[in-house]
Design a protein around this motif. Structure first.
Motif, PDB file in Angstrom:
ATOM      1  N   VAL A 106       1.011  -0.690  -0.101  1.00 43.59           N
ATOM      2  CA  VAL A 106       0.037  -0.187  -0.048  1.00 43.59           C
ATOM      3  C   VAL A 106       0.601   1.344  -0.166  1.00 43.59           C
ATOM      4  O   VAL A 106       1.886   1.331   0.651  1.00 43.59           O
ATOM      5  N   VAL A 107       0.535   2.123  -1.110  1.00 37.15           N
ATOM      6  CA  VAL A 107       1.218   3.563  -1.261  1.00 37.15           C
ATOM      7  C   VAL A 107       0.568   4.887  -0.124  1.00 37.15           C
ATOM      8  O   VAL A 107       1.505   5.736  -0.283  1.00 37.15           O
ATOM      9  N   GLU A 108      -0.955   4.340  -0.720  1.00 39.30           N
ATOM     10  CA  GLU A 108      -1.903   5.180  -0.629  1.00 39.30           C
ATOM     11  C   GLU A 108      -2.807   4.836   0.089  1.00 39.30           C
ATOM     12  O   GLU A 108      -3.029   3.874  -0.818  1.00 39.30           O
ATOM     13  N   GLU A 109      -3.752   5.563   1.230  1.00 38.23           N
ATOM     14  CA  GLU A 109      -5.385   4.596   1.777  1.00 38.23           C
ATOM     15  C   GLU A 109      -6.030   5.674   1.584  1.00 38.23           C
ATOM     16  O   GLU A 109      -5.879   7.392   1.792  1.00 38.23           O
ATOM     17  N   LYS A 110      -7.140   5.680   1.279  1.00 36.91           N
ATOM     18  CA  LYS A 110      -8.726   6.914   1.851  1.00 36.91           C
ATOM     19  C   LYS A 110      -9.663   5.941   2.534  1.00 36.91           C
ATOM     20  O   LYS A 110      -9.821   4.852   2.048  1.00 36.91           O
ATOM     21  N   SER A 111     -10.530   6.454   3.411  1.00 38.38           N
ATOM     22  CA  SER A 111     -11.709   5.512   4.003  1.00 38.38           C
ATOM     23  C   SER A 111     -12.387   6.687   4.313  1.00 38.38           C
ATOM     24  O   SER A 111     -12.576   7.548   4.135  1.00 38.38           O
ATOM     25  N   ILE A 112     -13.854   5.745   3.625  1.00 41.02           N
ATOM     26  CA  ILE A 112     -14.597   6.244   3.190  1.00 41.02           C
ATOM     27  C   ILE A 112     -15.938   6.100   4.553  1.00 41.02           C
ATOM     28  O   ILE A 112     -16.365   4.857   4.190  1.00 41.02           O
ATOM     29  N   ASN A 113     -16.231   7.160   5.077  1.00 41.65           N
ATOM     30  CA  ASN A 113     -16.842   6.262   7.084  1.00 41.65           C
ATOM     31  C   ASN A 113     -18.540   6.782   6.728  1.00 41.65           C
ATOM     32  O   ASN A 113     -18.697   7.275   6.625  1.00 41.65           O
ATOM     33  N   LEU A 114     -19.522   5.186   6.188  1.00 43.98           N
ATOM     34  CA  LEU A 114     -21.023   5.789   5.923  1.00 43.98           C
ATOM     35  C   LEU A 114     -21.759   5.410   7.092  1.00 43.98           C
ATOM     36  O   LEU A 114     -22.877   5.130   6.816  1.00 43.98           O
ATOM     37  N   ALA A 115     -21.321   5.129   8.030  1.00 47.67           N
ATOM     38  CA  ALA A 115     -21.800   4.240   9.213  1.00 47.67           C
ATOM     39  C   ALA A 115     -23.302   5.432   9.563  1.00 47.67           C
ATOM     40  O   ALA A 115     -23.967   5.210   9.947  1.00 47.67           O
ATOM     41  N   ASN A 116     -22.709   6.702   9.647  1.00 46.78           N
ATOM     42  CA  ASN A 116     -23.168   7.998  10.475  1.00 46.78           C
ATOM     43  C   ASN A 116     -23.868   9.166   8.700  1.00 46.78           C
ATOM     44  O   ASN A 116     -24.633  10.138   9.365  1.00 46.78           O
TER      45      ASN A 116
END
Length: 151
Positions: A106-116
């Motif tokens: 992994v060189v870069e990562e993005k996380s999108i939290n949709l729980a709320n």
């Protein structure tokens, strides 16, 4: 003479409009993914995308992301840029196994939290990493659309 200057001015104006409108963009659609294709009962989905050699920029456009099942508290999309070409993975209900396979790549990562999230979410991420050889998208209990563009 006057007509020549008028024509030249019209051509220059047309060129300015074309460049300003982005019509000269060299972006190519590499992949499109409908997140509602996650597998039950955990609503987990994973996609591997190979990035062509010579790619300078990867743009990930996420549209109308929401929870697939509102009764589940967990909902997210993770996007991993890899310095290796990804291989097909088998989902076993636990996406940590998928990510662990590529952890060192992994060189870069993005996380999108949709729980709320209460309304659909749209975001665009631009990555300027020439080491990128692949992309891994992991989604849990999420629906929406993702488009991968390269240049």
């Amino acid at each position: 003479m006057k007509a020549g200057i008028t024509v030249l001015g019209a051509i220059c104006l047309l060129m300015v409009v074309v460049f300003a409108s982005g019509c000269t963009s060299n972006e190519t659609v590499l992949y499109q993914y409908n997140l509602s294709e996650g597998q039950s009962p955990n609503y987990v989905g994973a996609q591997n995308i190979t990035v062509p050699n010579g790619t300078n920029t990867v743009k990930v456009r996420c549209e109308n992301l929401t929870r697939l099942n509102s009764n589940l508290n967990t909902s997210y999309v993770n996007i991993y840029l890899l310095n290796t070409v990804p291989v097909t993975v088998t989902l076993t209900g636990n996406n940590t196994n998928i990510v662990a396979t590529y952890n060192k790549s992994v060189v870069e990562e993005k996380s999108i939290n949709l729980a709320n999230e209460t309304s659909p979410l749209s975001q665009t991420f631009t990555f300027d990493n020439t080491q990128t050889k692949g992309i891994l998208i992991v989604n849990v209990n999420a629906k929406g659309f993702i488009q991968i563009l390269t240049s």
